[in-house]
Design a protein around this motif. Structure first.
Motif, mmCIF file in Angstrom:
data_model
loop_
_atom_site.group_PDB
_atom_site.id
_atom_site.type_symbol
_atom_site.label_atom_id
_atom_site.label_comp_id
_atom_site.label_asym_id
_atom_site.label_seq_id
_atom_site.Cartn_x
_atom_site.Cartn_y
_atom_site.Cartn_z
ATOM 1 N N GLU A 69 0.833 -1.206 0.000
ATOM 2 C CA GLU A 69 0.000 0.000 0.000
ATOM 3 C C GLU A 69 0.868 1.256 0.000
ATOM 4 O O GLU A 69 0.554 2.238 -0.671
ATOM 5 N N ALA A 70 1.979 1.226 0.740
ATOM 6 C CA ALA A 70 2.885 2.383 0.777
ATOM 7 C C ALA A 70 3.577 2.579 -0.579
ATOM 8 O O ALA A 70 3.793 3.717 -1.006
ATOM 9 N N VAL A 71 3.925 1.493 -1.250
ATOM 10 C CA VAL A 71 4.511 1.592 -2.595
ATOM 11 C C VAL A 71 3.491 2.242 -3.532
ATOM 12 O O VAL A 71 3.822 3.157 -4.295
ATOM 13 N N THR A 72 2.254 1.797 -3.446
ATOM 14 C CA THR A 72 1.196 2.369 -4.282
ATOM 15 C C THR A 72 1.036 3.857 -3.998
ATOM 16 O O THR A 72 0.945 4.672 -4.922
ATOM 17 N N ALA A 73 1.019 4.235 -2.730
ATOM 18 C CA ALA A 73 0.867 5.651 -2.367
ATOM 19 C C ALA A 73 2.018 6.488 -2.909
ATOM 20 O O ALA A 73 1.837 7.646 -3.291
ATOM 21 N N ALA A 74 3.215 5.916 -2.963
ATOM 22 C CA ALA A 74 4.385 6.650 -3.454
ATOM 23 C C ALA A 74 4.369 6.848 -4.967
ATOM 24 O O ALA A 74 4.905 7.844 -5.465
ATOM 25 N N LEU A 75 3.737 5.925 -5.702
ATOM 26 C CA LEU A 75 3.851 5.940 -7.163
ATOM 27 C C LEU A 75 2.551 6.172 -7.933
ATOM 28 O O LEU A 75 2.556 6.860 -8.952
ATOM 29 N N HIS A 76 1.452 5.596 -7.487
ATOM 30 C CA HIS A 76 0.211 5.600 -8.264
ATOM 31 C C HIS A 76 -0.335 7.008 -8.481
ATOM 32 O O HIS A 76 -0.614 7.732 -7.535
ATOM 33 N N ARG A 77 -0.416 7.378 -9.757
ATOM 34 C CA ARG A 77 -0.921 8.678 -10.189
ATOM 35 C C ARG A 77 -0.182 9.860 -9.543
ATOM 36 O O ARG A 77 -0.746 10.930 -9.339
ATOM 37 N N GLN A 78 1.085 9.624 -9.258
ATOM 38 C CA GLN A 78 1.932 10.685 -8.717
ATOM 39 C C GLN A 78 2.765 11.287 -9.848
ATOM 40 O O GLN A 78 3.052 10.629 -10.841
ATOM 41 N N ASP A 79 3.140 12.528 -9.662
ATOM 42 C CA ASP A 79 3.973 13.222 -10.636
ATOM 43 C C ASP A 79 5.362 13.362 -10.030
ATOM 44 O O ASP A 79 5.507 13.899 -8.928
#
Length: 138
Positions: free
Chosen positions: A88-98
């Protein structure tokens, strides 16, 4: 875009994950728990980069790339809770992030799929996440 644009993406993802405090707080070695090459004795939980596949992509900005980037998370904690927390933390760091990709413009970074499994040793759990990144020349 040059043939080594995938290296620019890999460096950017590595930097993004290492700088994401909620993620590194969950890894045994903090930011040093994000690996491109996995040392034999690296403690768990940890992250290691897996397969990367790049396809040329004609975009409005020129010739870009559509990149599938696999991130593996490993844990030996009982149950899936720790593994899922790191994922979940990996997703928060990368998903739809600029975030910055040297020499390129990041058009999209999103989670495409994920899975978790118990390995044959009966104690190691591995999570697999595949992110799709689309880049254009800067």
């Amino acid at each position: 875009m040059t043939a080594d644009s995938t290296w620019s993406v890999q460096k950017a993802v590595y930097a993004r994950l290492c700088a994401h405090a909620p993620l590194t707080a969950l890894l045994a070695l903090g930011a040093e728990g994000v690996h491109d090459h996995l040392p034999e004795d690296a403690p768990l939980p940890r992250i290691v980069f897996g397969e990367m596949e790049a396809r040329p992509l004609g975009t409005q900005g020129g010739n870009g790339y559509d990149i599938a980037f696999t991130i593996l998370t490993q844990s030996r904690a009982e149950g899936m809770k720790q593994l899922r927390g790191v994922m979940e933390a990996v997703t928060a760091a990368l998903h739809r992030q600029d975030f910055a990709v040297e020499g390129h413009t990041l058009v999209l970074c999103q989670l495409e799929r994920s899975s978790a499994r118990l390995e044959s040793d009966g104690i190691t759990r591995t999570g697999t996440q595949v992110f799709r990144l689309i880049t254009e020349p800067a």
